[in-house]
Each structure stands twice: as C-alpha cells, then as structure tokens.
Write a protein that holds these residues in place. Sequence first.
Motif, mmCIF file in Angstrom:
data_model
loop_
_atom_site.group_PDB
_atom_site.id
_atom_site.type_symbol
_atom_site.label_atom_id
_atom_site.label_comp_id
_atom_site.label_asym_id
_atom_site.label_seq_id
_atom_site.Cartn_x
_atom_site.Cartn_y
_atom_site.Cartn_z
ATOM 1 N N GLY A 58 0.816 -1.206 0.000
ATOM 2 C CA GLY A 58 0.000 0.000 0.000
ATOM 3 C C GLY A 58 0.848 1.252 0.000
ATOM 4 N N THR A 59 0.297 2.331 -0.575
ATOM 5 C CA THR A 59 0.994 3.621 -0.597
ATOM 6 C C THR A 59 0.005 4.753 -0.410
ATOM 7 N N ILE A 60 0.542 5.867 0.051
ATOM 8 C CA ILE A 60 -0.171 7.136 -0.008
ATOM 9 C C ILE A 60 0.873 8.230 -0.158
ATOM 10 N N LEU A 61 0.652 9.105 -1.124
ATOM 11 C CA LEU A 61 1.487 10.293 -1.280
ATOM 12 C C LEU A 61 0.702 11.466 -0.717
ATOM 13 N N CYS A 62 1.402 12.353 -0.016
ATOM 14 C CA CYS A 62 0.759 13.496 0.605
ATOM 15 C C CYS A 62 1.697 14.693 0.515
ATOM 16 N N GLY A 63 1.140 15.824 0.181
ATOM 17 C CA GLY A 63 1.906 17.053 0.133
ATOM 18 C C GLY A 63 1.105 18.183 0.755
ATOM 19 N N GLU A 64 1.768 19.322 0.959
ATOM 20 C CA GLU A 64 1.077 20.486 1.502
ATOM 21 C C GLU A 64 1.689 21.756 0.940
ATOM 22 N N ASP A 65 0.887 22.818 0.924
ATOM 23 C CA ASP A 65 1.351 24.091 0.379
ATOM 24 C C ASP A 65 1.440 25.177 1.444
ATOM 25 N N GLY A 66 1.375 24.788 2.713
ATOM 26 C CA GLY A 66 1.393 25.745 3.806
ATOM 27 C C GLY A 66 0.003 26.073 4.323
ATOM 28 N N ARG A 67 -1.023 25.850 3.503
ATOM 29 C CA ARG A 67 -2.413 26.081 3.897
ATOM 30 C C ARG A 67 -3.244 24.806 3.880
ATOM 31 N N ARG A 68 -3.062 24.007 2.834
ATOM 32 C CA ARG A 68 -3.885 22.813 2.637
ATOM 33 C C ARG A 68 -2.991 21.612 2.359
ATOM 34 N N GLY A 69 -3.502 20.454 2.730
ATOM 35 C CA GLY A 69 -2.847 19.211 2.381
ATOM 36 C C GLY A 69 -3.520 18.613 1.162
ATOM 37 N N TYR A 70 -2.785 17.732 0.476
ATOM 38 C CA TYR A 70 -3.304 17.071 -0.723
ATOM 39 C C TYR A 70 -2.861 15.613 -0.706
ATOM 40 N N LEU A 71 -3.792 14.711 -0.949
ATOM 41 C CA LEU A 71 -3.493 13.279 -0.989
ATOM 42 C C LEU A 71 -3.509 12.787 -2.423
ATOM 43 N N TYR A 72 -2.571 11.892 -2.709
ATOM 44 C CA TYR A 72 -2.456 11.284 -4.035
ATOM 45 C C TYR A 72 -2.081 9.812 -3.876
ATOM 46 N N HIS A 73 -2.385 9.037 -4.841
ATOM 47 C CA HIS A 73 -1.890 7.671 -5.004
ATOM 48 C C HIS A 73 -2.093 6.776 -3.785
ATOM 49 N N LEU A 74 -3.282 6.886 -3.180
ATOM 50 C CA LEU A 74 -3.637 5.871 -2.192
ATOM 51 C C LEU A 74 -3.932 4.609 -2.983
ATOM 52 N N ALA A 75 -3.183 3.573 -2.697
ATOM 53 C CA ALA A 75 -3.375 2.296 -3.387
ATOM 54 C C ALA A 75 -3.094 1.173 -2.392
ATOM 55 N N VAL A 76 -3.932 0.147 -2.447
ATOM 56 C CA VAL A 76 -3.727 -1.049 -1.631
ATOM 57 C C VAL A 76 -3.875 -2.255 -2.549
ATOM 58 N N ASP A 77 -2.921 -3.154 -2.464
ATOM 59 C CA ASP A 77 -2.982 -4.391 -3.250
ATOM 60 C C ASP A 77 -4.343 -5.056 -3.025
ATOM 61 N N GLU A 78 -4.935 -5.542 -4.116
ATOM 62 C CA GLU A 78 -6.276 -6.139 -4.043
ATOM 63 C C GLU A 78 -6.423 -7.195 -2.952
ATOM 64 N N THR A 79 -5.396 -7.983 -2.747
ATOM 65 C CA THR A 79 -5.435 -9.053 -1.744
ATOM 66 C C THR A 79 -5.642 -8.508 -0.334
ATOM 67 N N TYR A 80 -5.223 -7.274 -0.089
ATOM 68 C CA TYR A 80 -5.241 -6.698 1.257
ATOM 69 C C TYR A 80 -6.343 -5.659 1.455
ATOM 70 N N ARG A 81 -7.187 -5.461 0.466
ATOM 71 C CA ARG A 81 -8.255 -4.479 0.595
ATOM 72 C C ARG A 81 -9.293 -4.925 1.613
ATOM 73 N N LYS A 82 -9.957 -3.945 2.178
ATOM 74 C CA LYS A 82 -11.001 -4.147 3.194
ATOM 75 C C LYS A 82 -10.441 -4.735 4.492
ATOM 76 N N THR A 83 -9.151 -4.454 4.752
ATOM 77 C CA THR A 83 -8.528 -4.890 6.007
ATOM 78 C C THR A 83 -8.122 -3.700 6.875
ATOM 79 N N GLY A 84 -8.415 -2.478 6.417
ATOM 80 C CA GLY A 84 -8.084 -1.289 7.180
ATOM 81 C C GLY A 84 -6.764 -0.639 6.798
ATOM 82 N N ILE A 85 -6.043 -1.230 5.857
ATOM 83 C CA ILE A 85 -4.747 -0.667 5.469
ATOM 84 C C ILE A 85 -4.912 0.698 4.806
ATOM 85 N N GLY A 86 -5.850 0.823 3.895
ATOM 86 C CA GLY A 86 -6.066 2.113 3.239
ATOM 87 C C GLY A 86 -6.418 3.196 4.241
ATOM 88 N N LYS A 87 -7.341 2.898 5.135
ATOM 89 C CA LYS A 87 -7.737 3.864 6.163
ATOM 90 C C LYS A 87 -6.546 4.217 7.050
#
Length: 138
Positions: A58-87
């Motif tokens: 699983g991955t998550i990319l996150c960045g910020e500009d000083g005011r707001r955060g931004y999330l990108y590329h949340l991905a979890v391998d299909e085998t591990y989905r619905k196990t709480g890893i993404g959350k």
Amino acid sequence: MTSIRIMEIGDYEQALDLWKRTAGMGLSAADEKQEIEKFLKKNSTLCFAAFDGEVLIGTILCGEDGRRGYLYHLAVDETYRKTGIGKSLVECSLNALKETGIQKCHLFVIADNETGIAFWDHIGWELRKDIEVMSMNL
C-alpha cells in the motif's frame, strides 16, 4: 506481519508496480522516479508505505502548500483491501499534516473511479460538487 512506515525512494519500483495494477489510478510523467523522488524529499514526513514483510502492499502520497494538504496515489494491493490498510495510510498522512499545522486536506479522484469514490465516502470524505479542477501542462 503488516507494517507502515515513511515512504522512501527505494520503494519506488514496488510502488509503481502497485500503481500500474490499481484500477482508477491516473499515472503520468509526474510519476517517473525522479519526480517522485523530488516529491518525497519535499514532503519527507507525509508519505507512507504499507508492507507485508518486505513486500509493499500500500501507498499514499501526501503534500502540503502551507495552507492545505493534498493526498495522491492511495493504493492497496487487491489481496489486502477491506482490512483497514487504506484507512490506516490515510490516518498516517492526516496526522502528519496536523502536526505541521495544516487544518484541511483535499484529494483528487478520477471521475469514473467508483471504487475509489466509494472508499473515500465510506471513511467520511465529502464529494465536492461546487468546484471544478483546471490544469495546464507547463
């Protein structure tokens, strides 16, 4: 054993493989290794990777500009989905944003990514219908 840690450029090949296998993931030249390396350096405490042993699941990319955060590329391998890893990955990035003083976060989901939209809705995110995204290639 599943673990989550700060994402490093050494994780790139496994991450790219996961992103390519994830339906609804939009990839571009901005996802080439040198671009991700710059992103990880700039946001060194905000991006996370989940592992089962040595295998990236699983991955998550996150960045910020000083005011707001931004999330990108949340991905979890299909085998591990619905196990709480993404959350858990989302919580890691949001907690890291809070530690920097960021109070609001946005994310982008490809419009026809029904699975992604359902996930974000399930964990409490609101689909905004009052804004449009505009882009320009430089």
